[in-house]
Scaffold this motif. Structure first.
Motif, mmCIF file in Angstrom:
data_model
loop_
_atom_site.group_PDB
_atom_site.id
_atom_site.type_symbol
_atom_site.label_atom_id
_atom_site.label_comp_id
_atom_site.label_asym_id
_atom_site.label_seq_id
_atom_site.Cartn_x
_atom_site.Cartn_y
_atom_site.Cartn_z
ATOM 1 N N THR A 163 62.586 -3.703 -8.622
ATOM 2 C CA THR A 163 62.806 -5.013 -9.241
ATOM 3 C C THR A 163 64.274 -5.426 -9.252
ATOM 4 O O THR A 163 64.583 -6.588 -9.490
ATOM 5 C CB THR A 163 62.288 -5.019 -10.693
ATOM 6 O OG1 THR A 163 62.950 -3.977 -11.433
ATOM 7 C CG2 THR A 163 60.780 -4.781 -10.727
ATOM 8 N N ASP A 164 65.184 -4.480 -9.006
ATOM 9 C CA ASP A 164 66.621 -4.768 -9.033
ATOM 10 C C ASP A 164 67.310 -3.989 -7.918
ATOM 11 O O ASP A 164 66.838 -2.916 -7.508
ATOM 12 C CB ASP A 164 67.239 -4.355 -10.366
ATOM 13 C CG ASP A 164 66.623 -5.068 -11.551
ATOM 14 O OD1 ASP A 164 67.209 -6.067 -11.993
ATOM 15 O OD2 ASP A 164 65.552 -4.616 -12.021
ATOM 16 N N TYR A 165 68.442 -4.517 -7.459
ATOM 17 C CA TYR A 165 69.222 -3.861 -6.407
ATOM 18 C C TYR A 165 70.634 -3.638 -6.927
ATOM 19 O O TYR A 165 71.338 -4.605 -7.247
ATOM 20 C CB TYR A 165 69.208 -4.725 -5.142
ATOM 21 C CG TYR A 165 67.813 -4.797 -4.572
ATOM 22 C CD1 TYR A 165 67.375 -3.857 -3.637
ATOM 23 C CD2 TYR A 165 66.910 -5.764 -5.016
ATOM 24 C CE1 TYR A 165 66.076 -3.890 -3.147
ATOM 25 C CE2 TYR A 165 65.612 -5.801 -4.531
ATOM 26 C CZ TYR A 165 65.198 -4.861 -3.598
ATOM 27 O OH TYR A 165 63.905 -4.885 -3.132
ATOM 28 N N PRO A 166 71.046 -2.372 -7.025
ATOM 29 C CA PRO A 166 72.329 -2.070 -7.679
ATOM 30 C C PRO A 166 73.547 -2.594 -6.933
ATOM 31 O O PRO A 166 74.566 -2.897 -7.553
ATOM 32 C CB PRO A 166 72.339 -0.540 -7.747
ATOM 33 C CG PRO A 166 71.411 -0.098 -6.658
ATOM 34 C CD PRO A 166 70.346 -1.153 -6.603
ATOM 35 N N LEU B 39 62.518 -14.283 -10.845
ATOM 36 C CA LEU B 39 62.708 -13.686 -12.159
ATOM 37 C C LEU B 39 61.409 -13.704 -12.963
ATOM 38 O O LEU B 39 61.121 -12.774 -13.727
ATOM 39 C CB LEU B 39 63.817 -14.413 -12.921
ATOM 40 C CG LEU B 39 64.302 -13.759 -14.223
ATOM 41 C CD1 LEU B 39 64.838 -12.365 -13.967
ATOM 42 C CD2 LEU B 39 65.368 -14.630 -14.887
ATOM 43 N N ARG C 1 61.677 -9.872 -10.710
ATOM 44 C CA ARG C 1 62.575 -9.383 -9.658
ATOM 45 C C ARG C 1 63.887 -10.152 -9.620
ATOM 46 O O ARG C 1 63.927 -11.357 -9.884
ATOM 47 C CB ARG C 1 61.889 -9.513 -8.289
ATOM 48 C CG ARG C 1 60.568 -8.776 -8.175
ATOM 49 C CD ARG C 1 59.955 -9.013 -6.822
ATOM 50 N NE ARG C 1 58.568 -8.584 -6.755
ATOM 51 C CZ ARG C 1 57.656 -9.134 -5.978
ATOM 52 N NH1 ARG C 1 57.993 -10.137 -5.183
ATOM 53 N NH2 ARG C 1 56.423 -8.685 -5.974
ATOM 54 N N ILE C 2 64.944 -9.443 -9.243
ATOM 55 C CA ILE C 2 66.255 -10.058 -9.021
ATOM 56 C C ILE C 2 66.734 -9.603 -7.649
ATOM 57 O O ILE C 2 66.972 -8.411 -7.436
ATOM 58 C CB ILE C 2 67.269 -9.636 -10.102
ATOM 59 C CG1 ILE C 2 66.787 -10.076 -11.490
ATOM 60 C CG2 ILE C 2 68.647 -10.239 -9.800
ATOM 61 C CD1 ILE C 2 67.651 -9.541 -12.624
ATOM 62 N N TYR C 3 66.898 -10.544 -6.743
ATOM 63 C CA TYR C 3 67.322 -10.222 -5.384
ATOM 64 C C TYR C 3 68.799 -10.567 -5.175
ATOM 65 O O TYR C 3 69.173 -11.189 -4.179
ATOM 66 C CB TYR C 3 66.486 -10.985 -4.365
ATOM 67 C CG TYR C 3 65.041 -10.558 -4.287
ATOM 68 C CD1 TYR C 3 64.673 -9.362 -3.665
ATOM 69 C CD2 TYR C 3 64.030 -11.356 -4.823
ATOM 70 C CE1 TYR C 3 63.347 -8.982 -3.568
ATOM 71 C CE2 TYR C 3 62.698 -10.988 -4.734
ATOM 72 C CZ TYR C 3 62.363 -9.788 -4.110
ATOM 73 O OH TYR C 3 61.039 -9.420 -4.030
ATOM 74 N N ALA D 48 73.402 -6.239 -8.234
ATOM 75 C CA ALA D 48 73.734 -6.149 -9.657
ATOM 76 C C ALA D 48 75.228 -5.973 -9.897
ATOM 77 O O ALA D 48 75.780 -6.530 -10.850
ATOM 78 C CB ALA D 48 72.955 -4.996 -10.288
ATOM 79 N N ASP E 156 74.065 -10.125 -16.085
ATOM 80 C CA ASP E 156 73.077 -9.067 -15.917
ATOM 81 C C ASP E 156 71.690 -9.679 -16.126
ATOM 82 O O ASP E 156 71.550 -10.909 -16.228
ATOM 83 C CB ASP E 156 73.329 -7.905 -16.876
ATOM 84 C CG ASP E 156 73.348 -8.342 -18.343
ATOM 85 O OD1 ASP E 156 72.903 -9.471 -18.649
ATOM 86 O OD2 ASP E 156 73.803 -7.546 -19.188
ATOM 87 N N ARG E 157 70.657 -8.854 -16.194
ATOM 88 C CA ARG E 157 69.293 -9.369 -16.352
ATOM 89 C C ARG E 157 69.144 -10.177 -17.643
ATOM 90 O O ARG E 157 68.455 -11.202 -17.672
ATOM 91 C CB ARG E 157 68.286 -8.218 -16.303
ATOM 92 C CG ARG E 157 66.840 -8.653 -16.481
ATOM 93 C CD ARG E 157 65.885 -7.488 -16.326
ATOM 94 N NE ARG E 157 65.701 -7.129 -14.927
ATOM 95 C CZ ARG E 157 64.760 -7.665 -14.146
ATOM 96 N NH1 ARG E 157 63.951 -8.604 -14.625
ATOM 97 N NH2 ARG E 157 64.637 -7.272 -12.892
#
Length: 323
Positions: free
Chosen positions: A132-135, A192, A196-198, A201, A210-211
Motif C-alpha cells: 500500500t506504500d512505497y518507502p 487513497l 494506496r499511495i503511489y 514516502a 505522510d499518510r
C-alpha cells in the motif's frame, strides 16, 4: 470498421475476431485518450494494441474494482488469469475461454512478445494485493517497471522502429512510466480511498507529508501548503520523464509517430490541468477537454494519413525484427 482492421491485421478466424472485438470495446470504454490515439495507427496495428490494453485492463479490474471481493478472492482471480495466459502462450494448451486472453496470446505470438514481459507485469499486479506504500523511489520504480514500463516494451514491436529495437526500448519504457506517473498524480484521491499511495514516502516526508496528512487533505477536500510543495516536486519529476520519452519518437516507424506523439501530448496536458488547478487533487479530477482532445487528434490524423500515403500496402509482421 473493426472488420477492416482485423482483415488488415490478418485475423480471419471468427472466434478470434470476436475476441479482438471484445478488446477493442474495453479500450473504447475505459481508455478514452488512449483509444483516440490508437485511431491514428494503421488499421493493421490497431487490433494488437487493443489486445494488449484489454489484457492490462482485465488485470486492473481484478485489483481495483470497488466491490465486496476480498483480497484472497482477488488473488485467486488474478492467478486464474495468469494461469490461463501461461497455459496458452507458453505451454500451448487450452485453458478456459476468456476472449481477452485469446486475443493477447495471438498478438504475443504474432509479434514474438516474450512471456517475461507478461510475467513482470503480473508480478507488479500481485504487489497491489498487499503493498500500500512505497518507502522510496527505488521501491516505486520496481513496481512501475512491471506495471508501466513493460507496457511500452510490449507495444514497441507493434509500433515498429527505424533503429535497432534495443535503442528505442528505454524511451518506450519511459513513456509508459510517464503515463503512469501522471495517473498517480491525477488519481491520488481515488488511490487513497483504496488505501494506496503511489508516491515515494521519503520524498513526501521531505515536505512534511505522510499518510495522515494525505488523509486529512482528502477529508477536507483541500491541498495544504505541504502537500502542494510535495506535488510540485512530483510534477516536475514527471515532466522530466516526458522529456526523456519524447526523444524516442523519432526512432519509431513513421506511421506510428503521430499516434505516440498525440498520446504523449494529451497525457502530458493532464499535468498542465493539475498545475492550473493549483494541485487541488482532492477537490476535482484533472481532465483534458473533449474539444482539446479532438483538436490534438485531428492534427495527428493528418500526419498519420501522410505517413501512410508513403506505403502502398501493409503487412502484419511475423518476426520480432524492426519494421
Amino acid at each position: 470498421m473493426i472488420g477492416s482492421e482485423l482483415d488488415a491485421a490478418g485475423v480471419h478466424d471468427e472466434a478470434l475476431r470476436d475476441a479482438y472485438r471484445r478488446c477493442r470495446a474495453i479500450n473504447a470504454e475505459h481508455g478514452r485518450t488512449f483509444f483516440l490515439a490508437t485511431r491514428l495507427l494503421s488499421p493493421a496495428q490497431r487490433p494488437a494494441v487493443h489486445a494488449l490494453y484489454g489484457f492490462a485492463r482485465r488485470a486492473d479490474d481484478v485489483l481495483d474494482g470497488f466491490d465486496s471481493r476480498s483480497a484472497v478472492q482477488r488473488a485467486e482471480e488474478l492467478q486464474t488469469l495468469a494461469g490461463a495466459l501461461f497455459a496458452r502462450l507458453v505451454e500451448k494448451r487450452e485453458a478456459g475461454d476468456d476472449p481477452v486472453v485469446e486475443a493477447v496470446v495471438d498478438t504475443a505470438r504474432s509479434y514474438q512478445l516474450d512471456w517475461q514481459l507478461f510475467d513482470d507485469f503480473l508480478a507488479s499486479m500481485r504487489m497491489d494485493l498487499t503493498v500500500t506504500d512505497y518507502p522510496d523511489r527505488a521501491a516505486l520504480d520496481r513496481y512501475m517497471y512491471g506495471s508501466a514500463e513493460v507496457i511500452g516494451l510490449q507495444l514497441l514491436p507493434v509500433l515498429g522502429t527505424v533503429a535497432p529495437r534495443e535503442e528505442a526500448a528505454p524511451y518506450a519504457a519511459a513513456l509508459g512510466k510517464a503515463f503512469q506517473l501522471t495517473n498517480f498524480l491525477r488519481d491520488i484521491d481515488e488511490d487513497l480511498t483504496r488505501g494506496r499511495i503511489y508516491l515515494p514516502a521519503d520524498e513526501l516526508a521531505g515536505h512534511g507529508v505522510d499518510r495522515d496528512v494525505l488523509t486529512w487533505c482528502q477529508q477536507q477536500r483541500r491541498t495544504d501548503r505541504r502537500l502542494r510543495a510535495a506535488l510540485m516536486e512530483q510534477h516536475a519529476f514527471t515532466r522530466r520523464i516526458y522529456t526523456q520519452a519524447q526523444r524516442g519518437i523519432a526512432l519509431l516507424h513513421p506511421r506510428s509517430r503521430p499516434c505516440v506523439s498525440t498520446a504523449l501530448t494529451l497525457y502530458s496536458e493532464i499535468l498542465d490541468r493539475i498545475e492550473e488547478m493549483d494541485f487541488a487533487v482532492f477537490a476535482q479530477r484533472a481532465r483534458v477537454s473533449t474539444s482539446r482532445r479532438l483538436q490534438v487528434a485531428s492534427v495527428g490524423l493528418v500526419r498519420a494519413w501522410r505517413a501512410r500515403a508513403t506505403r502502398s500496402h501493409e503487412v502484419r509482421p511475423s518476426t520480432g525484427t524492426s519494421i
